[in-house]
Design a protein around this motif. Structure first.
Motif, short mmCIF file in Angstrom:
data_model
loop_
_atom_site.label_atom_id
_atom_site.label_comp_id
_atom_site.label_asym_id
_atom_site.label_seq_id
_atom_site.Cartn_x
_atom_site.Cartn_y
_atom_site.Cartn_z
N ASP A 113 0.83 -1.20 0.00
CA ASP A 113 0.00 0.00 0.00
C ASP A 113 0.86 1.26 0.00
O ASP A 113 0.47 2.30 -0.53
CB ASP A 113 -0.90 0.03 1.24
CG ASP A 113 -1.82 -1.16 1.35
OD1 ASP A 113 -2.43 -1.53 0.33
OD2 ASP A 113 -1.94 -1.74 2.45
N LEU A 114 2.04 1.15 0.63
CA LEU A 114 2.93 2.29 0.81
C LEU A 114 4.34 1.93 0.38
O LEU A 114 4.77 0.79 0.52
CB LEU A 114 2.98 2.72 2.29
CG LEU A 114 1.67 2.82 3.08
CD1 LEU A 114 1.99 3.00 4.56
CD2 LEU A 114 0.83 3.96 2.56
N VAL A 115 5.07 2.94 -0.09
CA VAL A 115 6.52 2.84 -0.23
C VAL A 115 7.09 3.94 0.67
O VAL A 115 6.80 5.12 0.49
CB VAL A 115 6.99 3.05 -1.67
CG1 VAL A 115 8.51 3.21 -1.72
CG2 VAL A 115 6.56 1.88 -2.55
N THR A 140 1.28 4.58 -2.17
CA THR A 140 1.56 5.94 -1.69
C THR A 140 3.04 6.06 -1.35
O THR A 140 3.58 5.23 -0.62
CB THR A 140 0.70 6.25 -0.45
OG1 THR A 140 -0.68 6.16 -0.79
CG2 THR A 140 1.00 7.65 0.07
N PHE A 141 3.67 7.10 -1.86
CA PHE A 141 5.11 7.33 -1.69
C PHE A 141 5.31 8.27 -0.51
O PHE A 141 4.83 9.40 -0.51
CB PHE A 141 5.66 7.93 -2.98
CG PHE A 141 7.15 8.15 -3.03
CD1 PHE A 141 8.02 7.56 -2.13
CD2 PHE A 141 7.69 8.97 -4.04
CE1 PHE A 141 9.38 7.77 -2.20
CE2 PHE A 141 9.05 9.18 -4.13
CZ PHE A 141 9.90 8.59 -3.20
N ILE A 142 6.01 7.78 0.53
CA ILE A 142 6.28 8.57 1.73
C ILE A 142 7.78 8.64 1.96
O ILE A 142 8.47 7.61 1.90
CB ILE A 142 5.59 7.94 2.96
CG1 ILE A 142 4.06 7.92 2.77
CG2 ILE A 142 5.95 8.69 4.24
CD1 ILE A 142 3.32 7.16 3.86
N ALA A 143 8.29 9.84 2.22
CA ALA A 143 9.71 10.03 2.49
C ALA A 143 9.91 10.51 3.92
O ALA A 143 9.21 11.42 4.37
CB ALA A 143 10.31 11.04 1.52
N PRO A 175 6.86 12.58 -3.21
CA PRO A 175 6.47 11.89 -1.99
C PRO A 175 5.78 12.80 -0.98
O PRO A 175 5.93 14.02 -1.03
CB PRO A 175 7.82 11.42 -1.43
CG PRO A 175 8.79 12.46 -1.90
CD PRO A 175 8.31 12.86 -3.27
N VAL A 176 5.04 12.19 -0.07
CA VAL A 176 4.59 12.88 1.13
C VAL A 176 5.81 12.94 2.04
O VAL A 176 6.35 11.90 2.44
CB VAL A 176 3.46 12.10 1.83
CG1 VAL A 176 3.08 12.78 3.14
CG2 VAL A 176 2.26 11.97 0.91
N THR A 177 6.27 14.14 2.35
CA THR A 177 7.50 14.29 3.14
C THR A 177 7.16 14.59 4.60
O THR A 177 6.39 15.50 4.90
CB THR A 177 8.37 15.42 2.57
OG1 THR A 177 8.70 15.11 1.20
CG2 THR A 177 9.65 15.57 3.36
N ILE A 178 7.75 13.81 5.50
CA ILE A 178 7.45 13.93 6.92
C ILE A 178 8.43 14.84 7.66
O ILE A 178 8.06 15.63 8.51
CB ILE A 178 7.46 12.53 7.58
CG1 ILE A 178 6.51 11.58 6.84
CG2 ILE A 178 7.08 12.64 9.05
CD1 ILE A 178 5.07 12.04 6.77
N GLY A 179 9.71 14.74 7.33
CA GLY A 179 10.73 15.50 8.05
C GLY A 179 10.76 16.98 7.67
O GLY A 179 10.00 17.44 6.82
N LYS A 180 11.65 17.71 8.34
CA LYS A 180 11.82 19.13 8.04
C LYS A 180 12.04 19.34 6.55
O LYS A 180 12.78 18.57 5.94
CB LYS A 180 13.04 19.68 8.81
CG LYS A 180 12.91 19.63 10.32
CD LYS A 180 14.20 20.08 11.01
CE LYS A 180 15.30 19.04 10.92
NZ LYS A 180 16.51 19.39 11.71
N PRO A 181 11.38 20.32 5.90
CA PRO A 181 10.63 21.44 6.50
C PRO A 181 9.13 21.20 6.70
O PRO A 181 8.37 22.16 6.79
CB PRO A 181 10.85 22.56 5.47
CG PRO A 181 10.88 21.84 4.16
CD PRO A 181 11.58 20.53 4.45
N SER A 182 8.69 19.96 6.77
CA SER A 182 7.27 19.67 6.99
C SER A 182 6.82 20.14 8.36
O SER A 182 7.55 20.03 9.36
CB SER A 182 7.03 18.17 6.86
OG SER A 182 5.77 17.80 7.38
#
Length: 253
Positions: A113-115, A140-143, A175-182
């Motif tokens: 479902d996710l990468v 879904t691409f998540i970084a 990708p959906v980016t989780i880390g800074k600058p998020s």
């Protein structure tokens, strides 16, 4: 200006690779002495919270797990909130995979479902190809973080964001980016710190991650010229940091 607390980057701010930045160590010691709260806010997703703290302790900086918030922790929080129970193909270290499993995902290499991509020092063509095919197939691409450059004691080396470009160029998907600058990782760090945006300053060396986190969220920033972004380049930006110093010996608390 006096702040009630600080968010402090690690790579390029407290240390470069295995080389401690002594002025930063002294600054953290002063914060502890004056009972000023702080949280190390790092985009490094290669280590667990405990491993990240141990590296700091091994360098002679006294701290605790309560003072550490990583992009792997933020990614786990995001998974718990949005994708608990999903299957995921993860590119990253064993520590990243473990924390993501604990957050409620099921690791797989087929029909994911996710990468989820973090920095993997053993990344190869096969891993990137598998990830690209899964993303193209609808995963879904998540970084964990977008850092293109990573400071070490030997100089600047490719970061997770640079390697992500292979997947972005191949799939055409950001990708959906989780880390800074998020703002997602910032909210988690502020919650752990127990202070509001108007009460803290964010200290970092990288304009594109550390400083933009603060600028995007309305948090004051302190740029230190000890890592990725040079002061002369930072001062040419359309929006500059709240404060710019050479190193943390120049900051009074």
């Amino acid at each position: 200006m006096n702040y009630k607390g600080y968010l402090i980057d690690l790579d390029g701010t407290l240390y470069n690779g295995t080389e401690l930045i002594e002025t930063a160590k002294d600054f953290v010691a002063k914060l502890t002495e004056k009972n000023i709260p702080y949280v190390f806010l790092t985009n490094n997703a290669t280590k667990s919270q405990e491993e990240a703290v141990q590296k700091v302790l091994d360098m002679g900086v006294e701290t605790t797990p309560e003072n550490m918030y990583t992009s792997s922790m933020a990614t786990a929080a995001y998974i718990k909130q949005h994708h608990r129970g999903s299957t995921a193909y993860v590119i990253g270290t064993p520590s990243l995979k473990e924390i993501l499993q604990d957050s409620g995902i099921i690791l797989t290499e087929e029909d994911a479902d996710l990468v989820i991509m973090g920095l993997d020092l053993e990344v190869d063509y096969d891993k990137l190809s598998r990830a690209a095919l899964l993303i193209a197939g609808g995963a879904t691409f998540i970084a964990t973080n977008p850092d293109k450059r990573f400071p070490t004691e030997d100089g600047i080396v490719p970061g997770n964001g640079a390697i992500q470009q292979v997947l972005i160029e191949t799939t055409g998907i950001q990708p959906v980016t989780i880390g800074k600058p998020s703002g997602f990782i910032l909210d988690g760090a502020l919650k752990q710190l127990g202070l509001g945006k108007d009460e803290v300053a964010l200290i970092g060396d990288n304009y594109d991650t550390d400083i933009l986190t603060g600028i995007n969220a309305g948090v004051d920033t302190i740029h230190v010229d000890t890592g990725v972004s040079r002061t002369e380049d930072v001062l040419k930006k359309d929006i500059t940091p709240t404060h710019t110093i050479n190193n943390l010996s120049e900051w009074s608390i």
